[in-house]
Design a protein around this motif. Structure first.
Motif, PDB file in Angstrom:
ATOM      1  N   ASN A 162     -76.319  14.991 -37.361  1.00 53.79           N
ATOM      2  CA  ASN A 162     -76.489  16.396 -37.700  1.00 53.79           C
ATOM      3  C   ASN A 162     -75.558  17.224 -36.810  1.00 53.79           C
ATOM      4  O   ASN A 162     -75.776  17.353 -35.605  1.00 53.79           O
ATOM      5  N   LYS A 163     -74.518  17.777 -37.390  1.00 57.10           N
ATOM      6  CA  LYS A 163     -73.507  18.512 -36.627  1.00 57.10           C
ATOM      7  C   LYS A 163     -74.106  19.750 -35.951  1.00 57.10           C
ATOM      8  O   LYS A 163     -73.701  20.119 -34.838  1.00 57.10           O
ATOM      9  N   ASP A 164     -75.067  20.389 -36.606  1.00 58.98           N
ATOM     10  CA  ASP A 164     -75.642  21.619 -36.057  1.00 58.98           C
ATOM     11  C   ASP A 164     -76.364  21.370 -34.742  1.00 58.98           C
ATOM     12  O   ASP A 164     -76.344  22.213 -33.836  1.00 58.98           O
ATOM     13  N   ILE A 165     -77.041  20.227 -34.636  1.00 56.58           N
ATOM     14  CA  ILE A 165     -77.755  19.918 -33.394  1.00 56.58           C
ATOM     15  C   ILE A 165     -76.764  19.716 -32.249  1.00 56.58           C
ATOM     16  O   ILE A 165     -76.962  20.218 -31.133  1.00 56.58           O
ATOM     17  N   PHE A 166     -75.687  18.989 -32.523  1.00 57.17           N
ATOM     18  CA  PHE A 166     -74.678  18.778 -31.481  1.00 57.17           C
ATOM     19  C   PHE A 166     -74.013  20.097 -31.097  1.00 57.17           C
ATOM     20  O   PHE A 166     -73.743  20.345 -29.916  1.00 57.17           O
ATOM     21  N   ASP A 167     -73.758  20.939 -32.084  1.00 54.01           N
ATOM     22  CA  ASP A 167     -73.160  22.248 -31.793  1.00 54.01           C
ATOM     23  C   ASP A 167     -74.113  23.111 -30.964  1.00 54.01           C
ATOM     24  O   ASP A 167     -73.682  23.816 -30.040  1.00 54.01           O
ATOM     25  N   ARG A 168     -75.398  23.041 -31.294  1.00 48.98           N
ATOM     26  CA  ARG A 168     -76.401  23.854 -30.591  1.00 48.98           C
ATOM     27  C   ARG A 168     -76.401  23.549 -29.090  1.00 48.98           C
ATOM     28  O   ARG A 168     -76.543  24.458 -28.254  1.00 48.98           O
ATOM     29  N   PHE A 169     -76.251  22.266 -28.751  1.00 50.32           N
ATOM     30  CA  PHE A 169     -76.334  21.869 -27.347  1.00 50.32           C
ATOM     31  C   PHE A 169     -74.958  21.630 -26.709  1.00 50.32           C
ATOM     32  O   PHE A 169     -74.873  21.185 -25.562  1.00 50.32           O
ATOM     33  N   GLY A 170     -73.902  21.934 -27.449  1.00 45.40           N
ATOM     34  CA  GLY A 170     -72.558  21.787 -26.902  1.00 45.40           C
ATOM     35  C   GLY A 170     -72.200  20.362 -26.533  1.00 45.40           C
ATOM     36  O   GLY A 170     -71.468  20.120 -25.566  1.00 45.40           O
ATOM     37  N   VAL A 171     -72.696  19.424 -27.306  1.00 48.52           N
ATOM     38  CA  VAL A 171     -72.450  18.000 -27.051  1.00 48.52           C
ATOM     39  C   VAL A 171     -71.428  17.483 -28.064  1.00 48.52           C
ATOM     40  O   VAL A 171     -71.540  17.773 -29.260  1.00 48.52           O
ATOM     41  N   PRO A 172     -70.416  16.718 -27.621  1.00 47.69           N
ATOM     42  CA  PRO A 172     -69.417  16.182 -28.560  1.00 47.69           C
ATOM     43  C   PRO A 172     -70.064  15.298 -29.621  1.00 47.69           C
ATOM     44  O   PRO A 172     -71.046  14.595 -29.350  1.00 47.69           O
ATOM     45  N   TYR A 173     -69.497  15.342 -30.816  1.00 47.95           N
ATOM     46  CA  TYR A 173     -69.995  14.517 -31.919  1.00 47.95           C
ATOM     47  C   TYR A 173     -69.805  13.031 -31.605  1.00 47.95           C
ATOM     48  O   TYR A 173     -68.893  12.650 -30.863  1.00 47.95           O
ATOM     49  N   PRO A 174     -70.633  12.186 -32.190  1.00 53.58           N
ATOM     50  CA  PRO A 174     -70.371  10.736 -32.106  1.00 53.58           C
ATOM     51  C   PRO A 174     -69.057  10.404 -32.816  1.00 53.58           C
ATOM     52  O   PRO A 174     -68.575  11.187 -33.630  1.00 53.58           O
ATOM     53  N   THR A 175     -68.507   9.246 -32.499  1.00 58.01           N
ATOM     54  CA  THR A 175     -67.243   8.819 -33.102  1.00 58.01           C
ATOM     55  C   THR A 175     -67.358   7.395 -33.642  1.00 58.01           C
ATOM     56  O   THR A 175     -68.292   6.657 -33.287  1.00 58.01           O
ATOM     57  N   ASP A 176     -66.407   7.009 -34.472  1.00 59.37           N
ATOM     58  CA  ASP A 176     -66.355   5.629 -34.953  1.00 59.37           C
ATOM     59  C   ASP A 176     -66.134   4.689 -33.774  1.00 59.37           C
ATOM     60  O   ASP A 176     -65.479   5.029 -32.792  1.00 59.37           O
ATOM     61  N   GLY A 177     -66.696   3.492 -33.880  1.00 60.63           N
ATOM     62  CA  GLY A 177     -66.424   2.450 -32.891  1.00 60.63           C
ATOM     63  C   GLY A 177     -67.225   2.537 -31.611  1.00 60.63           C
ATOM     64  O   GLY A 177     -66.878   1.887 -30.618  1.00 60.63           O
ATOM     65  N   MET A 178     -68.308   3.288 -31.603  1.00 59.92           N
ATOM     66  CA  MET A 178     -69.114   3.396 -30.389  1.00 59.92           C
ATOM     67  C   MET A 178     -69.959   2.141 -30.184  1.00 59.92           C
ATOM     68  O   MET A 178     -70.241   1.410 -31.134  1.00 59.92           O
ATOM     69  N   THR A 179     -70.361   1.909 -28.924  1.00 60.95           N
ATOM     70  CA  THR A 179     -71.306   0.836 -28.620  1.00 60.95           C
ATOM     71  C   THR A 179     -72.703   1.441 -28.564  1.00 60.95           C
ATOM     72  O   THR A 179     -72.873   2.662 -28.464  1.00 60.95           O
ATOM     73  N   TRP A 180     -73.719   0.568 -28.564  1.00 66.30           N
ATOM     74  CA  TRP A 180     -75.089   1.053 -28.471  1.00 66.30           C
ATOM     75  C   TRP A 180     -75.338   1.755 -27.142  1.00 66.30           C
ATOM     76  O   TRP A 180     -76.107   2.727 -27.075  1.00 66.30           O
ATOM     77  N   LEU A 297     -71.427   2.220 -37.802  1.00 66.37           N
ATOM     78  CA  LEU A 297     -72.605   1.762 -37.065  1.00 66.37           C
ATOM     79  C   LEU A 297     -72.191   1.286 -35.674  1.00 66.37           C
ATOM     80  O   LEU A 297     -71.257   0.491 -35.530  1.00 66.37           O
ATOM     81  N   PRO A 298     -72.849   1.768 -34.633  1.00 67.40           N
ATOM     82  CA  PRO A 298     -72.533   1.297 -33.273  1.00 67.40           C
ATOM     83  C   PRO A 298     -72.705  -0.216 -33.175  1.00 67.40           C
ATOM     84  O   PRO A 298     -73.461  -0.826 -33.929  1.00 67.40           O
ATOM     85  N   SER A 299     -72.003  -0.811 -32.220  1.00 67.89           N
ATOM     86  CA  SER A 299     -72.035  -2.274 -32.126  1.00 67.89           C
ATOM     87  C   SER A 299     -72.331  -2.745 -30.705  1.00 67.89           C
ATOM     88  O   SER A 299     -72.325  -1.964 -29.756  1.00 67.89           O
ATOM     89  N   PHE A 300     -72.603  -4.041 -30.580  1.00 68.09           N
ATOM     90  CA  PHE A 300     -72.847  -4.666 -29.289  1.00 68.09           C
ATOM     91  C   PHE A 300     -71.509  -5.033 -28.643  1.00 68.09           C
ATOM     92  O   PHE A 300     -70.548  -5.354 -29.360  1.00 68.09           O
ATOM     93  N   PRO A 301     -71.417  -5.036 -27.311  1.00 71.83           N
ATOM     94  CA  PRO A 301     -70.143  -5.354 -26.644  1.00 71.83           C
ATOM     95  C   PRO A 301     -69.569  -6.708 -27.038  1.00 71.83           C
ATOM     96  O   PRO A 301     -68.357  -6.878 -27.122  1.00 71.83           O
ATOM     97  N   GLU A 302     -70.447  -7.689 -27.279  1.00 66.33           N
ATOM     98  CA  GLU A 302     -69.970  -9.026 -27.638  1.00 66.33           C
ATOM     99  C   GLU A 302     -69.618  -9.158 -29.121  1.00 66.33           C
ATOM    100  O   GLU A 302     -69.156 -10.214 -29.575  1.00 66.33           O
TER     101      GLU A 302
END
Length: 435
Positions: A162-180, A297-302
């Protein structure tokens, strides 16, 4: 001299005749070796298709591609609102069975699944064009060296936010390729109460992430037919998912567990939610103010850039069909590049090795316009389980219930997994008695 010329002419004619005869013989041999696909029966036929889709999608994704390649084949839809047991009892089992690959065992147990291996040879189908993970998954679910279903489409699990929630708290959006781990840290930043509204950071649909887990950890040993869940691998995954519920403000109890979709799409108080596509309900959510986007979808390091295991649509021929060859031709038509491109455009992953096809993912989905469509094709599928049994479906139901106990604080992780193993083994014994 004249005699010598005559003999030379005669020998030349004989040689030419021999060459012509040899060429003719080779041509005849080649003709005899043509695959049976060259002798397709083009008599008009109407097939029945058992599936769970709207008539509009059925015409678009099934009827039209088949009709384009085989004009003599008509297909009518038998909706899954008609139970397979009822169709068996009435003697009206459809020619083609369209269901999830993971449900192959159900049709095997009913003696309705036809082995497609002979048809692949007869009609010279090049299976190397099919994604090997998708095909291998279908083979493993078939078992016994058989292939009871051709994969035609894949579900894709991604993470919506939800982009509005991230904007409300000034937190960067998630991105592709993130880990858990990265998503966990992000979830803590957006789990807050603001203006009297409690915002939660993250939730997920357990059916996909447990049953088709990214680390390909099996649930039952196919050799011993005993549960194999009370181990370090399952403990790691349980702890990974459950830690999100330990974030202050992101807790769940027995009544709020599994309500993530509503919180995300209707209440708009959930910042991130991972699930398979929910395109049918998304238009209403967007109309009501949901400002969203999507990442892989976030992934595991291995297992970086690895999504869940392949799970999607398979096509089977029923053993009761009177038109098995024509039914197989219809199945093969659903694997042409044109048919697969239609599948991708309408929100399911294509299963061919041609990666360009999936670049069209979601182009016909109105609510994906302007969104990060690449998120749906970033991850590769996790490899299928090394061990798959007919008891898996019931076992995963038990395991999901045990994860809920752990996530809601009703049991610690060791107790939850120990009980899961005991309950699964008990379930296997009960199912054996009913066979």
């Amino acid at each position: 001299m004249k005699k010598r010329n005559t003999l030379l002419l005669l020998s030349t004619l004989v040689a030419l005749a021999s060459v012509a005869q040899a060429c003719s013989s080779k041509g005849e041999e080649k003709k005899e070796e043509l695959p049976a696909a060259a002798k397709i029966n083009t008599d008009p036929v109407t097939l029945t298709f058992y599936g769970n889709m709207s008539e509009e999608l059925f015409q678009k994704l099934i009827v039209n591609p088949v009709k384009l390649k085989y004009p003599h084949i008509d297909i009518t839809l038998v909706p899954m609102s008609k139970k397979i047991d009822e169709l068996i009892a009435s003697g009206e089992v459809p020619d083609i069975l369209g269901d999830n690959i993971s449900n192959i065992s159900k049709y095997k147990s009913l003696s309705l699944a036809e082995d497609l291996t002979p048809y692949l040879k007869t009609y010279n189908v090049d299976t190397s064009k099919i994604d090997p993970v998708a095909l291998d998954t279908a083979r493993k679910h078939s078992g016994d060296g058989k292939l009871y279903a051709l994969p035609v489409s894949g579900n894709v699990v991604t993470m919506y936010y939800n982009k509005d929630i991230f904007d409300r708290f000034g937190v960067p959006y998630p991105t592709d390729g993130m880990t858990w781990d990265q998503v966990y840290e992000l979830a803590k930043k957006v789990t807050r109460t603001d203006g009297g509204i409690a915002y939660r950071g993250y939730d997920f649909q357990d059916a996909f992430q447990i049953q088709y887990n990214q680390l390909s950890v099996p649930i039952i040993d196919e050799k011993t037919e005993k549960a194999i869940v009370n181990n370090a691998e399952w403990k790691k995954m349980f702890e990974n998912w459950a830690r999100f519920y330990s974030i202050t403000g992101n807790e769940v109890d027995a009544t709020t567990y599994g309500k993530g979709l509503n919180l995300f799409s209707k209440d708009k108080t959930l910042a991130m939610y991972s699930t398979s596509s929910f395109f049918s309900s998304m238009p209403e959510a967007v109309k009501n103010g949901l400002n969203y986007d999507v990442v892989s979808l976030p992934s595991f390091p291995e297992a970086l850039a690895t999504g869940v295991q392949f799970e999607g649509g398979g096509r089977m021929i029923s053993t009761t069909s009177k038109h098995k060859d024509q039914a197989f031709l219809a199945l093969s038509a659903m694997l042409t590049e044109d048919a697969q491109r239609l599948i991708a455009r309408n929100g399911n992953a294509a299963v061919l090795t041609n990666a360009d096809i999936n670049k069209d993912f979601g182009l016909d989905i109105e609510v994906l316009k302007g969104k990060n469509r690449e998120a749906f094709i970033k991850n590769k599928n996790a490899k299928p389980f090394s061990s798959i049994t007919k008891y898996d479906a019931a076992a995963f139901g038990i395991l999901r219930a045990q994860f809920k106990k752990y996530a809601t604080g009703q049991a610690d992780v060791n107790t939850a997994l120990r009980e899961a193993e005991e309950l699964i083994n008990k379930s296997i014994e009960e199912q054996r008695k009913q066979q």
